[in-house]
Design a protein around this motif. Sequence first.
Motif, short mmCIF file in Angstrom:
data_model
loop_
_atom_site.label_atom_id
_atom_site.label_comp_id
_atom_site.label_asym_id
_atom_site.label_seq_id
_atom_site.Cartn_x
_atom_site.Cartn_y
_atom_site.Cartn_z
N PRO A 157 0.83 -1.21 0.00
CA PRO A 157 0.00 0.00 0.00
C PRO A 157 0.87 1.25 0.00
CG PRO A 157 0.15 -0.87 2.21
CD PRO A 157 0.88 -1.84 1.32
N GLY A 158 0.25 2.40 -0.20
CA GLY A 158 0.96 3.65 -0.07
C GLY A 158 1.58 3.76 1.31
N SER A 159 2.82 4.26 1.37
CA SER A 159 3.56 4.26 2.63
C SER A 159 4.82 5.10 2.46
CB SER A 159 3.93 2.82 3.02
OG SER A 159 4.64 2.18 1.97
N TYR A 160 5.68 5.05 3.48
CA TYR A 160 7.01 5.64 3.40
C TYR A 160 8.03 4.52 3.57
CZ TYR A 160 5.10 10.33 3.48
OH TYR A 160 4.43 11.48 3.15
N MET A 161 9.05 4.52 2.74
CA MET A 161 10.00 3.42 2.67
C MET A 161 11.41 3.94 2.96
SD MET A 161 10.79 1.02 -0.64
CE MET A 161 11.23 2.45 -1.62
N GLU A 162 12.19 3.12 3.69
CA GLU A 162 13.60 3.45 3.95
C GLU A 162 14.36 2.16 4.22
OE1 GLU A 162 14.15 5.57 7.69
OE2 GLU A 162 12.20 4.81 8.35
N PRO A 163 15.67 2.11 3.93
CA PRO A 163 16.46 0.92 4.23
C PRO A 163 16.50 0.64 5.73
CG PRO A 163 17.63 2.33 2.68
CD PRO A 163 16.47 3.12 3.21
N VAL A 164 16.43 -0.63 6.10
CA VAL A 164 16.59 -1.03 7.50
C VAL A 164 18.04 -0.87 7.91
CG1 VAL A 164 16.48 -2.98 9.11
CG2 VAL A 164 14.61 -2.59 7.49
N ALA A 165 18.95 -1.33 7.05
CA ALA A 165 20.39 -1.22 7.30
C ALA A 165 21.06 -0.84 5.99
CB ALA A 165 20.95 -2.54 7.83
N LEU A 166 21.64 0.34 5.94
CA LEU A 166 22.16 0.86 4.68
C LEU A 166 23.24 -0.06 4.10
CD1 LEU A 166 21.75 3.26 2.80
CD2 LEU A 166 23.64 4.41 3.96
N GLY A 167 24.04 -0.72 4.96
CA GLY A 167 25.08 -1.61 4.46
C GLY A 167 24.53 -2.82 3.72
N PHE A 168 23.27 -3.18 4.00
CA PHE A 168 22.65 -4.32 3.32
C PHE A 168 21.96 -3.89 2.03
CE2 PHE A 168 19.74 -7.88 2.73
CZ PHE A 168 20.47 -8.96 3.20
N SER A 169 21.77 -2.59 1.86
CA SER A 169 20.98 -2.06 0.75
C SER A 169 21.80 -2.06 -0.54
CB SER A 169 20.52 -0.64 1.07
OG SER A 169 19.79 -0.10 -0.01
N ARG A 170 21.31 -2.79 -1.54
CA ARG A 170 21.98 -2.83 -2.85
C ARG A 170 21.11 -2.23 -3.96
NH1 ARG A 170 25.58 -7.31 -2.98
NH2 ARG A 170 26.90 -7.21 -1.12
N LEU A 171 19.81 -2.05 -3.66
CA LEU A 171 18.89 -1.59 -4.70
C LEU A 171 18.48 -0.14 -4.50
CD1 LEU A 171 16.62 -4.77 -4.76
CD2 LEU A 171 18.51 -4.24 -6.28
N ILE A 172 18.41 0.30 -3.25
CA ILE A 172 17.99 1.68 -2.96
C ILE A 172 19.19 2.53 -2.60
CG2 ILE A 172 16.59 3.14 -1.46
CD1 ILE A 172 14.68 0.76 -1.17
N GLY A 173 19.88 2.16 -1.53
CA GLY A 173 21.15 2.79 -1.18
C GLY A 173 21.08 4.22 -0.70
N ILE A 174 19.89 4.69 -0.29
CA ILE A 174 19.74 6.05 0.21
C ILE A 174 19.18 5.97 1.62
CG2 ILE A 174 18.62 8.28 -0.12
CD1 ILE A 174 18.37 7.59 -3.09
N ASP A 175 19.87 6.57 2.57
CA ASP A 175 19.49 6.46 3.97
C ASP A 175 18.49 7.56 4.35
OD1 ASP A 175 19.36 5.49 6.51
OD2 ASP A 175 21.19 6.47 7.19
N ARG A 176 17.31 7.49 3.77
CA ARG A 176 16.26 8.45 4.10
C ARG A 176 14.91 7.85 3.71
NH1 ARG A 176 14.41 10.78 -0.60
NH2 ARG A 176 15.81 10.80 -2.40
N LYS A 177 13.85 8.44 4.22
CA LYS A 177 12.50 7.99 3.88
C LYS A 177 12.12 8.49 2.49
CE LYS A 177 10.40 7.43 8.44
NZ LYS A 177 9.27 7.83 9.33
N THR A 178 11.45 7.62 1.75
CA THR A 178 10.98 7.95 0.41
C THR A 178 9.50 7.63 0.33
OG1 THR A 178 13.13 7.36 -0.53
CG2 THR A 178 11.27 7.50 -2.05
N VAL A 179 8.73 8.55 -0.26
CA VAL A 179 7.31 8.26 -0.46
C VAL A 179 7.20 7.06 -1.39
CG1 VAL A 179 5.14 9.12 -1.40
CG2 VAL A 179 6.65 10.66 -0.13
N PHE A 180 6.37 6.09 -1.00
CA PHE A 180 6.20 4.91 -1.84
C PHE A 180 4.73 4.66 -2.10
CE2 PHE A 180 5.18 0.47 -2.38
CZ PHE A 180 5.95 0.16 -3.48
N PRO A 181 4.31 4.37 -3.32
CA PRO A 181 5.12 4.56 -4.53
C PRO A 181 5.27 6.04 -4.83
CG PRO A 181 2.92 3.86 -5.11
CD PRO A 181 2.98 3.81 -3.62
#
Length: 299
Positions: A157-181
């Motif tokens: 559903p519509g939400s806000y998305m952010e990486p749980v652990a930036l070191g694990f992030s390979r697809l997003i890689g931005i340490d901030r909340k993003t409106v999703f979608p």
Amino acid sequence: MITLENKNLMVKISDGRGARVEHFIDKRTGKDWVWKYSPEVKKELHELDGFDENWEGGWEEVFPNDAPVEINQFKLTDHGELWRRTWQQIPTVDKSEALFELECETYPVIIQKRFHLSESELKINYKIESRASMNLPFIFKFHPALAIEPGDEFHMPGSYMEPVALGFSRLIGIDRKTVFPIGVAESGEYVNIQKALPEDGHTREFVRLSQLEEGMCAVFNPATQTRLKFQFPKDIFPYVWLFQSYGGFNGHYVSMMEPTNAGHYDLSEAHKKQECGEIRPGEKLDFSLRLTLEPLMNV
């Protein structure tokens, strides 16, 4: 092994460690939605045994914590204790139900888990009773290992998305909340967050969704034109964590959609930020998840 079955679904539940779902089989297509790394359920583990090196897949729960932590006078082990302990099965008259109970050792609580199978839905009801003399902060997370295939889609559903652990992030890689979608967070539309098995075949992502418009998350399988949908109360589960490993975590190809009350994997941090649950002395909590398998043509 406990089997719940009707004309649409066959659900097999371990009567040993974890009281976890070992198989969730769509009898119409033959697809098993449960990912298993090991076909056997090992015996109850020592309290210091880590989760990752002993993870066997299946659908289980994380409680009362995620990362190991000491809080108040309590020493809480890796991913809590529900996954590592052997639950007591309680007999039921209804053949469409299975009931389990566990008296926790790390926290003074008793927890019950009841499975009920109907048509194309498995309902899991939890009851947690505190025996403590103080308030107990806790993390509760449904932790299902999903058998994914190339082309599968995650519907959120519509939400806000952010990486749980930036070191694990390979697809997003931005340490901030993003409106999703992006651009349609207020519309309530469901769109895929990430196609499974990208071209390189070896990547991973771990994101946290918050401020959910609806208490749901789902995965769609184009090969069978079916969708597995989790529904839950937003006041109990205000977050969904989406873990994806396409060969990027211990070589596993697996994903997990995790409805949870936790905004952080460290219980101490989550408690400071008021991003976890808390149960009062003598309090009894009662909540449920609904797991529905539905045909979904032309997505």
